[in-house]
Write an enzyme that holds these catalytic residues in place. Sequence first.
Site, PDB file in Angstrom:
ATOM      1  N   HIS A  59       0.899  -1.145   0.073  1.00 33.24           N
ATOM      2  CA  HIS A  59       0.471   0.450  -0.167  1.00 33.24           C
ATOM      3  C   HIS A  59       1.143   0.851  -0.087  1.00 33.24           C
ATOM      4  CE1 HIS A  59      -4.137  -1.614   1.788  1.00 33.24           C
ATOM      5  NE2 HIS A  59      -3.073  -2.674   0.858  1.00 33.24           N
ATOM      6  N   GLU A 107       0.782   3.822   1.915  1.00 30.96           N
ATOM      7  CA  GLU A 107       1.677   4.220   3.042  1.00 30.96           C
ATOM      8  C   GLU A 107       2.787   3.224   3.660  1.00 30.96           C
ATOM      9  OE1 GLU A 107      -2.933   4.953   3.887  1.00 30.96           O
ATOM     10  OE2 GLU A 107      -1.966   3.402   2.303  1.00 30.96           O
TER      11      GLU A 107
END
Length: 159
Positions: A57, A59
């Site tokens: 992802h 992040e």
Amino acid sequence: MTTEKDKEYMRMAIHMMREAGVVRKTGGPFGAVIVRGTQVLAVAGNSVIKDNDPSAHAEVNAIREACRKLGTYDLSGCVLYTSCESCPMCYATAYWARISKIYYAAAWDDYDDVFDDSNINEDIAKPYPQRLLVPEQILNEEAQKVWKEFRALPDGARY
């Protein structure tokens, strides 16, 4: 209170969101930026499809990049700007990295027709027997032996 700099960093995350999800199609439309002070440490997009990695992802990718750049797992004092509200995995990763603040643009309900992070969040809150993936404990005594050894190490990792 958000500043013009906060908005600038968020626009970077939103730009990366578009790059990852629409232009490059490396994963879903998610982007993230990590800043310490005024220094941009990492800019990353989602690369789940490109990397065949469900943990890739935006992040998490940004946190990995910032940690490599600083040579530490501790991102205290850093701010995470993410194009979308963090899923439970990304929130937990930011938590473990000691990120000091998270700003996000789109909320879960803005894109729940495509990615439903709220389902995971709700499932985690349930007692084990009611979860979609039902955790089952086995070999606890063997694991406890390793914990005993670890606790005895004078230089064992603590974070």
